[in-house]
Design an enzyme around this catalytic site. Structure first.
Site, mmCIF file in Angstrom:
data_model
loop_
_atom_site.group_PDB
_atom_site.id
_atom_site.type_symbol
_atom_site.label_atom_id
_atom_site.label_comp_id
_atom_site.label_asym_id
_atom_site.label_seq_id
_atom_site.Cartn_x
_atom_site.Cartn_y
_atom_site.Cartn_z
ATOM 1 N N HIS A 15 57.836 67.138 -9.276
ATOM 2 C CA HIS A 15 58.439 67.136 -10.700
ATOM 3 C C HIS A 15 59.632 68.340 -10.635
ATOM 4 C CE1 HIS A 15 58.360 66.227 -15.047
ATOM 5 N NE2 HIS A 15 59.050 67.163 -14.943
ATOM 6 N N HIS A 17 63.890 68.593 -11.561
ATOM 7 C CA HIS A 17 65.161 67.734 -12.024
ATOM 8 C C HIS A 17 66.101 68.416 -11.231
ATOM 9 C CE1 HIS A 17 63.701 65.886 -15.849
ATOM 10 N NE2 HIS A 17 62.732 66.853 -15.579
ATOM 11 N N ASP A 19 69.565 68.090 -11.742
ATOM 12 C CA ASP A 19 70.526 68.822 -12.676
ATOM 13 C C ASP A 19 69.971 69.913 -13.386
ATOM 14 O OD1 ASP A 19 69.003 67.125 -14.323
ATOM 15 O OD2 ASP A 19 70.103 66.449 -15.641
ATOM 16 N N GLY A 184 63.807 63.406 -21.573
ATOM 17 C CA GLY A 184 64.350 63.656 -22.658
ATOM 18 C C GLY A 184 63.532 64.289 -23.652
ATOM 19 N N HIS A 214 57.649 61.472 -18.450
ATOM 20 C CA HIS A 214 57.517 62.731 -19.348
ATOM 21 C C HIS A 214 56.559 62.494 -20.489
ATOM 22 C CE1 HIS A 214 60.565 64.113 -16.754
ATOM 23 N NE2 HIS A 214 60.727 65.371 -17.237
ATOM 24 N N GLU A 217 54.136 66.914 -23.297
ATOM 25 C CA GLU A 217 54.637 68.239 -22.705
ATOM 26 C C GLU A 217 54.702 69.002 -23.992
ATOM 27 O OE1 GLU A 217 58.831 70.212 -20.954
ATOM 28 O OE2 GLU A 217 58.801 68.317 -21.326
ATOM 29 N N ASP A 295 60.300 72.261 -12.063
ATOM 30 C CA ASP A 295 60.667 71.543 -13.246
ATOM 31 C C ASP A 295 62.531 71.702 -13.208
ATOM 32 O OD1 ASP A 295 61.070 69.991 -15.530
ATOM 33 O OD2 ASP A 295 60.206 71.184 -16.920
ATOM 34 N N ASP A 296 62.662 72.928 -13.733
ATOM 35 C CA ASP A 296 64.293 73.356 -13.800
ATOM 36 C C ASP A 296 64.435 74.651 -13.455
ATOM 37 O OD1 ASP A 296 65.770 70.806 -15.517
ATOM 38 O OD2 ASP A 296 63.608 71.328 -16.540
#
Length: 352
Positions: A15, A17, A19, A184, A214, A217, A295-296
């Site tokens: 998991h 992303h 971007d 999102g 997702h 969360e 994640d990010d």
């Protein structure tokens, strides 16, 4: 001196992303090259504005993307490069297999309505975005010697994009693309039930495309139930709030549902209240099927080791549990069975 990794063995990450995993240097480079205004003109300055040190709400976190995505979206060279650099980043972190996810539409500027990030219309379609990411990932695999696959994201607020996401999953199936996701803002009321998403997920089931969503969360256990029962997801992205519904949680435990856990992310997005015991502790105690993921990392100023350090130091996770959860991650990956078997054999050998 660099910190010794909390788990200094091969890891599997499911998991993360694309971007949310871009190098600040690359953002600055394309901002300058393309004449796009950025909120800072140094790596440090950019990292401080995009990055987070203390919790924000999920919508505030999502707003971070507005700062830098215009520098990358719509640019063929930039998109291929961020995919290639992503593989390098993960190889350095000791990840041997990773599934990276992104929305093709959010990187496009043609045949996408609305055009994201206030871009002018161009000629880069979502289809070509996937092709470019595939090229970057495959070149990265060759250069850095790890295995990478991709997951294409539907976006909760844009159900009209979802049918095309399914078509792209089919077109590029096994050309790095292995699954579909729904990402999102899950606080959008009823978004799991929007017909565009439901039909795309029904199509994925019919066409043998793997599925993750997702859910739970910041949303309730009910969103997890919808993901499982309506969208027929095979894995749950995050899923922390599942434990608020004992019956649902126990059912998913029995079904060996995989939870893609992102501990550091859950702290910074406010998905987890630090005054409470983290759901991942319950997952560990119940020997549930879950993975640890970054994640990010651009926004969370992290690597996957940040997540391992957090649960080791603050939640008493052991080397044995790290081995177990990575084997579960490999088993729950969206690789074909023969490749999954190879990955598992490698982990068993390295973990002896």
């Amino acid at each position: 001196m660099a910190q010794t990794p909390a788990f200094n063995k091969p890891k599997v990450e499911l998991h993360v992303h694309l971007d949310g995993a871009i190098k600040p240097e690359t953002i600055l480079y394309y901002g300058k090259k393309r004449g796009i205004d950025l909120p800072a003109d140094t790596v440090e300055g950019l990292r401080n504005i995009i990055g987070m040190d203390k919790p924000l709400s999920l919508p505030d976190f999502l707003a971070k993307f507005d700062y830098y995505m215009p520098a990358i979206a719509g640019c063929r060279e930039a998109i291929k490069r961020i995919a290639y650099e992503f593989v390098e980043m993960k190889a350095k972190e000791g990840v041997v297999y990773v599934e990276v996810r992104y929305s093709p539409h959010l990187l496009a500027n043609s045949k996408v309505d609305p055009i994201p990030w206030n871009q002018a219309e161009g000629d880069l379609t979502p289809d070509e975005v996937v092709d470019l990411v595939n090229q970057g990932l495959q070149e990265g695999e060759q250069a850095f010697g790890i295995k990478v696959r991709s997951i294409l994201c539907c976006m909760r607020h844009q159900p009209s994009w979802s049918p095309e996401v399914l078509e792209l999953c089919k077109k590029y199936h096994q050309k790095t693309v292995v699954a579909m996701d729904l990402a999102g803002d899950e606080t959008i009321e009823g978004s799991s039930l929007f017909p565009g998403h439901v039909e795309a997920y029904e199509g994925a089931v019919k066409d043998g495309i793997h599925r993750t969503v997702h859910a739970g969360e910041v949303g309730s256990a009910e969103v997890v139930r919808e993901a499982v029962d309506i969208l027929k997801t095979e894995r749950v992205g995050h899923g922390y709030h599942t434990i608020e519904d004992e019956a649902l949680y126990n059912r998913l435990l029995k079904e060996n549902m995989h939870f893609e856990v992102c501990p550091w992310s859950s702290y910074l997005t406010g998905a987890w209240n630090p005054k409470t015991t983290h759901a991942v502790v319950r997952f560990k105690d119940d020997q549930a099927n879950y993975s640890l993921n970054s994640d990010d990392p651009l926004i969370f100023k992290s690597t996957v080791d940040t997540d391992y350090q957090m649960v080791k130091k603050d939640m008493g996770f052991t080397e044995e549990e790290f081995k177990r959860l990575n084997i579960n991650a490999a088993k729950s990956s969206f690789l074909p069975e023969d490749e999954k078997k190879e990955l598992l054999e490698r982990l068993y050998k390295e973990y002896q």
